[in-house]
Scaffold this active site. Sequence first.
Site, mmCIF file in Angstrom:
data_model
loop_
_atom_site.group_PDB
_atom_site.id
_atom_site.type_symbol
_atom_site.label_atom_id
_atom_site.label_comp_id
_atom_site.label_asym_id
_atom_site.label_seq_id
_atom_site.Cartn_x
_atom_site.Cartn_y
_atom_site.Cartn_z
ATOM 1 N N ASN A 14 -41.278 28.200 25.991
ATOM 2 C CA ASN A 14 -41.392 29.401 26.839
ATOM 3 C C ASN A 14 -41.239 29.048 28.313
ATOM 4 O OD1 ASN A 14 -41.999 32.018 25.381
ATOM 5 N ND2 ASN A 14 -43.376 30.612 24.326
ATOM 6 N N ASN A 107 -50.143 35.681 30.364
ATOM 7 C CA ASN A 107 -50.134 34.824 29.170
ATOM 8 C C ASN A 107 -49.208 35.438 28.133
ATOM 9 O OD1 ASN A 107 -51.144 32.812 27.260
ATOM 10 N ND2 ASN A 107 -52.274 34.501 26.294
ATOM 11 N N HIS A 109 -48.772 35.702 23.992
ATOM 12 C CA HIS A 109 -49.507 35.496 22.749
ATOM 13 C C HIS A 109 -48.594 35.877 21.582
ATOM 14 C CE1 HIS A 109 -52.915 35.037 20.140
ATOM 15 N NE2 HIS A 109 -52.607 36.188 19.571
ATOM 16 N N ASP A 141 -57.609 38.189 31.478
ATOM 17 C CA ASP A 141 -58.905 38.608 32.008
ATOM 18 C C ASP A 141 -59.979 37.690 31.423
ATOM 19 O OD1 ASP A 141 -59.400 39.456 29.454
ATOM 20 O OD2 ASP A 141 -59.578 41.592 29.948
ATOM 21 N N GLU A 142 -61.224 38.095 31.504
ATOM 22 C CA GLU A 142 -62.297 37.179 31.102
ATOM 23 C C GLU A 142 -62.475 37.086 29.586
ATOM 24 O OE1 GLU A 142 -65.833 38.041 33.455
ATOM 25 O OE2 GLU A 142 -64.446 38.596 35.067
HETATM 26 C C1 GAR Z 1 -45.914 30.083 21.578
HETATM 27 O O1 GAR Z 1 -45.651 30.669 20.337
HETATM 28 C C2 GAR Z 1 -46.991 30.865 22.307
HETATM 29 O O2 GAR Z 1 -46.926 32.246 22.103
HETATM 30 C C3 GAR Z 1 -48.233 30.294 21.674
HETATM 31 O O3 GAR Z 1 -47.984 28.921 21.535
HETATM 32 C C4 GAR Z 1 -46.580 28.722 21.406
HETATM 33 C C5 GAR Z 1 -46.134 27.739 22.464
HETATM 34 O O4 GAR Z 1 -44.794 27.404 22.305
HETATM 35 N N1 GAR Z 1 -49.389 30.546 22.487
HETATM 36 C C6 GAR Z 1 -50.590 30.781 21.986
HETATM 37 O O5 GAR Z 1 -50.824 30.808 20.815
HETATM 38 C C7 GAR Z 1 -51.661 31.023 23.030
HETATM 39 N N2 GAR Z 1 -52.876 31.445 22.409
HETATM 40 P P1 GAR Z 1 -43.998 26.728 23.490
HETATM 41 O O6 GAR Z 1 -44.860 25.563 23.968
HETATM 42 O O7 GAR Z 1 -42.721 26.245 22.861
HETATM 43 O O8 GAR Z 1 -43.796 27.759 24.560
#
Ligand code: GAR
Length: 206
Positions: A14, A107, A109, A141-142
Amino acid sequence: MKQIAVLASGRGSNFQAILDALSEGRIDGRVVALFTDNKEAYAIDRANAAGIPVIILNYKDYSSKKEYETELLAAMKAVRVDLFVCAGYMRIIGTEIAREFAGKMINIHPALLPAFAGLHGQRQAVEYGVKIAGCTVHFVDEGLDSGPIILQKSVEVLDDDDEDSLSERILEQEHIAFPEAVSLFCADRLEVSGRHVKILPEANNQ
Ligand code: GAR
């Protein structure tokens, strides 16, 4: 032009999608730092390749979460950016950091929030048996993955999907949604009112 810092814990695809969008002129901004809690994160190689300074606060080297967070907060304050982007940052953001950077931290998700917050959003979706899954970009947020939602993209869950196949298709959408959200932020096109984020029309520059 907005100054951006990215937080990432691992692969950093990402982060790369955002770097690509910046270099293609789809985002009016500049990434000035990568923060990572994992000294082995592949995201570090991506930052090095793009000439972006890396700040490594290796979580395992700290004796407590509090100690780590205190140092992270100080380092985040020191970079003086307009936006922090959590791109696969796998730690819960502490209350103090969330408060300090409210409205300036986003963020991604891998689930359609508020369903399946926390770890392994894609696995939770497969196990629950939902027919539609996806990703969410939201302000931090928190709470846990609970901030105001900026964008969501959906994908269909197929009968033979497992966590990996679903994750792969969601990730394609993440790579579209995240640069889009960063671009909107950098163009001052996000208006937040309580839980609601309104996307403002493009400014007419003529
Ligand atoms: C992504 O799928 C992201 O949405 C997730 O981790 C992966 C990171 O991939 N994030 C979470 O689960 C946050 N709670 P990347 O390192 O290749 O971007």
